[in-house]
Design a protein around this motif. Structure first.
Motif, PDB file in Angstrom:
ATOM      1  N   ALA A 191       0.811  -1.214   0.000  1.00 14.29           N
ATOM      2  CA  ALA A 191       0.000   0.000   0.000  1.00 14.29           C
ATOM      3  C   ALA A 191       0.847   1.267   0.000  1.00 14.29           C
ATOM      4  N   SER A 192       1.963   1.259   0.748  1.00 11.92           N
ATOM      5  CA  SER A 192       2.772   2.475   0.869  1.00 11.92           C
ATOM      6  C   SER A 192       4.201   2.125   1.237  1.00 11.92           C
ATOM      7  N   GLN A 193       5.148   2.543   0.398  1.00 14.53           N
ATOM      8  CA  GLN A 193       6.551   2.303   0.679  1.00 14.53           C
ATOM      9  C   GLN A 193       7.001   3.079   1.909  1.00 14.53           C
ATOM     10  N   ALA A 194       6.414   4.262   2.101  1.00  7.91           N
ATOM     11  CA  ALA A 194       6.777   5.076   3.261  1.00  7.91           C
ATOM     12  C   ALA A 194       6.369   4.396   4.560  1.00  7.91           C
ATOM     13  N   ALA A 195       5.203   3.756   4.562  1.00  7.90           N
ATOM     14  CA  ALA A 195       4.725   3.079   5.767  1.00  7.90           C
ATOM     15  C   ALA A 195       5.551   1.844   6.086  1.00  7.90           C
ATOM     16  N   ALA A 196       6.201   1.260   5.074  1.00  8.01           N
ATOM     17  CA  ALA A 196       7.009   0.063   5.295  1.00  8.01           C
ATOM     18  C   ALA A 196       8.170   0.333   6.246  1.00  8.01           C
ATOM     19  N   LYS A 197       8.612   1.584   6.319  1.00  8.73           N
ATOM     20  CA  LYS A 197       9.715   1.935   7.209  1.00  8.73           C
ATOM     21  C   LYS A 197       9.362   1.753   8.679  1.00  8.73           C
ATOM     22  N   PHE A 198       8.077   1.577   8.964  1.00 10.90           N
ATOM     23  CA  PHE A 198       7.633   1.452  10.345  1.00 10.90           C
ATOM     24  C   PHE A 198       7.256   0.021  10.714  1.00 10.90           C
ATOM     25  N   MET A 199       7.457  -0.915   9.810  1.00 15.39           N
ATOM     26  CA  MET A 199       7.131  -2.313  10.066  1.00 15.39           C
ATOM     27  C   MET A 199       8.356  -3.048  10.615  1.00 15.39           C
ATOM     28  N   PRO A 200       8.303  -3.557  11.846  1.00 15.22           N
ATOM     29  CA  PRO A 200       9.481  -4.181  12.466  1.00 15.22           C
ATOM     30  C   PRO A 200      10.144  -5.267  11.641  1.00 15.22           C
ATOM     31  N   GLU A 201       9.359  -6.167  11.037  1.00  5.90           N
ATOM     32  CA  GLU A 201       9.960  -7.273  10.297  1.00  5.90           C
ATOM     33  C   GLU A 201      10.729  -6.772   9.070  1.00  5.90           C
ATOM     34  N   LEU A 202      10.193  -5.747   8.410  1.00  2.00           N
ATOM     35  CA  LEU A 202      10.880  -5.158   7.261  1.00  2.00           C
ATOM     36  C   LEU A 202      12.099  -4.364   7.700  1.00  2.00           C
ATOM     37  N   ILE A 203      11.997  -3.706   8.835  1.00  2.75           N
ATOM     38  CA  ILE A 203      13.136  -2.948   9.374  1.00  2.75           C
ATOM     39  C   ILE A 203      14.283  -3.895   9.697  1.00  2.75           C
ATOM     40  N   ALA A 204      13.954  -5.045  10.272  1.00  6.14           N
ATOM     41  CA  ALA A 204      15.000  -5.999  10.664  1.00  6.14           C
ATOM     42  C   ALA A 204      15.811  -6.458   9.464  1.00  6.14           C
ATOM     43  N   GLY A 205      15.129  -6.814   8.389  1.00  7.23           N
ATOM     44  CA  GLY A 205      15.827  -7.359   7.231  1.00  7.23           C
ATOM     45  C   GLY A 205      16.501  -6.319   6.356  1.00  7.23           C
ATOM     46  N   ASN A 206      15.930  -5.106   6.307  1.00  5.89           N
ATOM     47  CA  ASN A 206      16.412  -4.092   5.375  1.00  5.89           C
ATOM     48  C   ASN A 206      17.233  -2.979   6.004  1.00  5.89           C
ATOM     49  N   SER A 207      17.251  -2.943   7.337  1.00  6.67           N
ATOM     50  CA  SER A 207      17.999  -1.879   8.000  1.00  6.67           C
ATOM     51  C   SER A 207      18.910  -2.414   9.102  1.00  6.67           C
ATOM     52  N   LEU A 208      18.322  -3.082  10.088  1.00  8.54           N
ATOM     53  CA  LEU A 208      19.108  -3.531  11.237  1.00  8.54           C
ATOM     54  C   LEU A 208      20.186  -4.526  10.833  1.00  8.54           C
ATOM     55  N   ALA A 209      19.824  -5.537  10.035  1.00  9.73           N
ATOM     56  CA  ALA A 209      20.768  -6.582   9.652  1.00  9.73           C
ATOM     57  C   ALA A 209      21.576  -6.226   8.417  1.00  9.73           C
ATOM     58  N   ALA A 210      21.248  -5.110   7.786  1.00  4.43           N
ATOM     59  CA  ALA A 210      21.895  -4.749   6.521  1.00  4.43           C
ATOM     60  C   ALA A 210      23.144  -3.904   6.749  1.00  4.43           C
ATOM     61  N   VAL A 211      24.168  -4.187   5.970  1.00  2.00           N
ATOM     62  CA  VAL A 211      25.376  -3.364   5.951  1.00  2.00           C
ATOM     63  C   VAL A 211      25.349  -2.442   4.735  1.00  2.00           C
ATOM     64  N   LYS A 212      24.903  -2.993   3.606  1.00  2.00           N
ATOM     65  CA  LYS A 212      24.767  -2.188   2.392  1.00  2.00           C
ATOM     66  C   LYS A 212      23.391  -1.526   2.372  1.00  2.00           C
ATOM     67  N   PRO A 213      23.305  -0.285   1.915  1.00  2.00           N
ATOM     68  CA  PRO A 213      22.023   0.434   1.898  1.00  2.00           C
ATOM     69  C   PRO A 213      20.974  -0.291   1.074  1.00  2.00           C
ATOM     70  N   VAL A 214      19.739  -0.240   1.544  1.00  3.09           N
ATOM     71  CA  VAL A 214      18.603  -0.848   0.853  1.00  3.09           C
ATOM     72  C   VAL A 214      17.639   0.264   0.457  1.00  3.09           C
ATOM     73  N   SER A 215      17.194   0.251  -0.768  1.00  2.00           N
ATOM     74  CA  SER A 215      16.279   1.278  -1.259  1.00  2.00           C
ATOM     75  C   SER A 215      15.019   1.337  -0.397  1.00  2.00           C
ATOM     76  N   GLY A 216      14.660   2.545   0.018  1.00  2.00           N
ATOM     77  CA  GLY A 216      13.478   2.737   0.842  1.00  2.00           C
ATOM     78  C   GLY A 216      13.761   2.721   2.330  1.00  2.00           C
ATOM     79  N   PHE A 217      14.961   2.314   2.716  1.00  2.00           N
ATOM     80  CA  PHE A 217      15.321   2.259   4.139  1.00  2.00           C
ATOM     81  C   PHE A 217      16.622   3.049   4.343  1.00  2.00           C
ATOM     82  N   THR A 218      16.495   4.357   4.199  1.00  2.00           N
ATOM     83  CA  THR A 218      17.659   5.247   4.252  1.00  2.00           C
ATOM     84  C   THR A 218      17.853   5.896   5.610  1.00  2.00           C
ATOM     85  N   TRP A 219      16.930   5.657   6.544  1.00  2.00           N
ATOM     86  CA  TRP A 219      17.100   6.217   7.886  1.00  2.00           C
ATOM     87  C   TRP A 219      18.215   5.492   8.623  1.00  2.00           C
TER      88      TRP A 219
END
Length: 248
Positions: A191-219
């Motif tokens: 529904a919204s790429q912006a809202a995905a930044k607030f979903m814990p499971e998506l944050i874990a895989g695309n931000s917390l565990a990531a070393v290389k930047p992932v599109s949409g998770f730039t915070w």
């Protein structure tokens, strides 16, 4: 209530937790599955441009279910057995009981989660093919990713505890937890790429565990970790509020 009183309640919660052998076996099994999944993912990593750190930490998808479900059962099992009435009779301040339970259970999940992800990292990196770059914990970004992933498992456990405190029924609470971890991110992401930044499971895989930047998770990963922590905090506050206003 004094700090000593809180320590007494926390000690009571620790005694209850450590006396349940099933909790320890499930937790150990979940840790082993997390490590095994990381090793398999590491072995199957072939792209030299991929993020090996994130790949070998993929076992968190299993670990989060284990800690979350255990968090639910940590409180709903007391309602089903009637033990919660004894607990509240001994400690009339119900929010204090939930706070002590959250501290004890959260600490256990944090230790177990960190052990599992560091072992998953070590096993997964050892299984990498020679053509794939090997990340090292001497790299601050890699160390941050591994440590944050372990913390995520603890926060998922507290999320389950908060849901259990609100729902009080094991089956329904587990259903809501699993739906929140897997179904809600899919719907939200579509529904919204912006809202995905607030979903814990998506944050874990695309931000917390990531070393290389992932599109949409730039915070910043630290900001994202704070967002993840806000979920169990809100659920536990709601659970504590309801504990005072409902019969045991």
């Amino acid at each position: 209530m004094s700090d000593c009183r809180f320590r007494n309640v926390a000690a009571m919660e620790w005694i209850k937790l450590r006396s349940l052998r099933s909790v320890w076996w499930v937790l150990l099994g979940g840790m082993a599955a997390t490590v095994a999944f990381g090793v398999v993912t590491g072995f199957n990593t072939r792209g030299v441009t991929s993020d090996p750190t994130s790949n070998v930490l993929a076992g968190v998808i299993i670990g989060q279910v284990i800690t979350g479900v255990l968090g639910v059962l940590a409180i709903t099992s007391e309602y089903s057995s009637g033990l919660i009435r004894v607990t509240f009779a001994a400690v009339p301040r119900r929010p204090l009981v939930l706070a002590a339970k959250a501290c004890v259970f959260g600490a256990l999940c944090l230790v177990a989660g960190e052990i599992a992800v560091f072992a998953s990292f070590a096993g997964g990196i050892a299984a990498l093919r020679p053509s794939v770059p090997n990340p090292s914990l001497s790299d601050p970004a890699v160390l941050r990713a591994v440590a944050m992933t372990g913390a995520y498992l603890a926060l998922t456990g507290l999320t389950g505890l908060g849901i259990g405190a609100i729902i009080r029924h094991s089956g329904a609470a587990v259903g809501i937890l699993v739906g929140g971890l897997f179904v809600l991110p899919i719907i939200t992401g579509a529904a919204s790429q912006a809202a995905a930044k607030f979903m814990p499971e998506l944050i874990a895989g695309n931000s917390l565990a990531a070393v290389k930047p992932v599109s949409g998770f730039t915070w910043s990963p630290w900001l994202e970790l704070g967002i993840v922590a806000a979920w169990p905090a809100a659920l536990l506050l709601a659970g504590g509020w309801l504990l005072v206003r409902r019969d045991a």
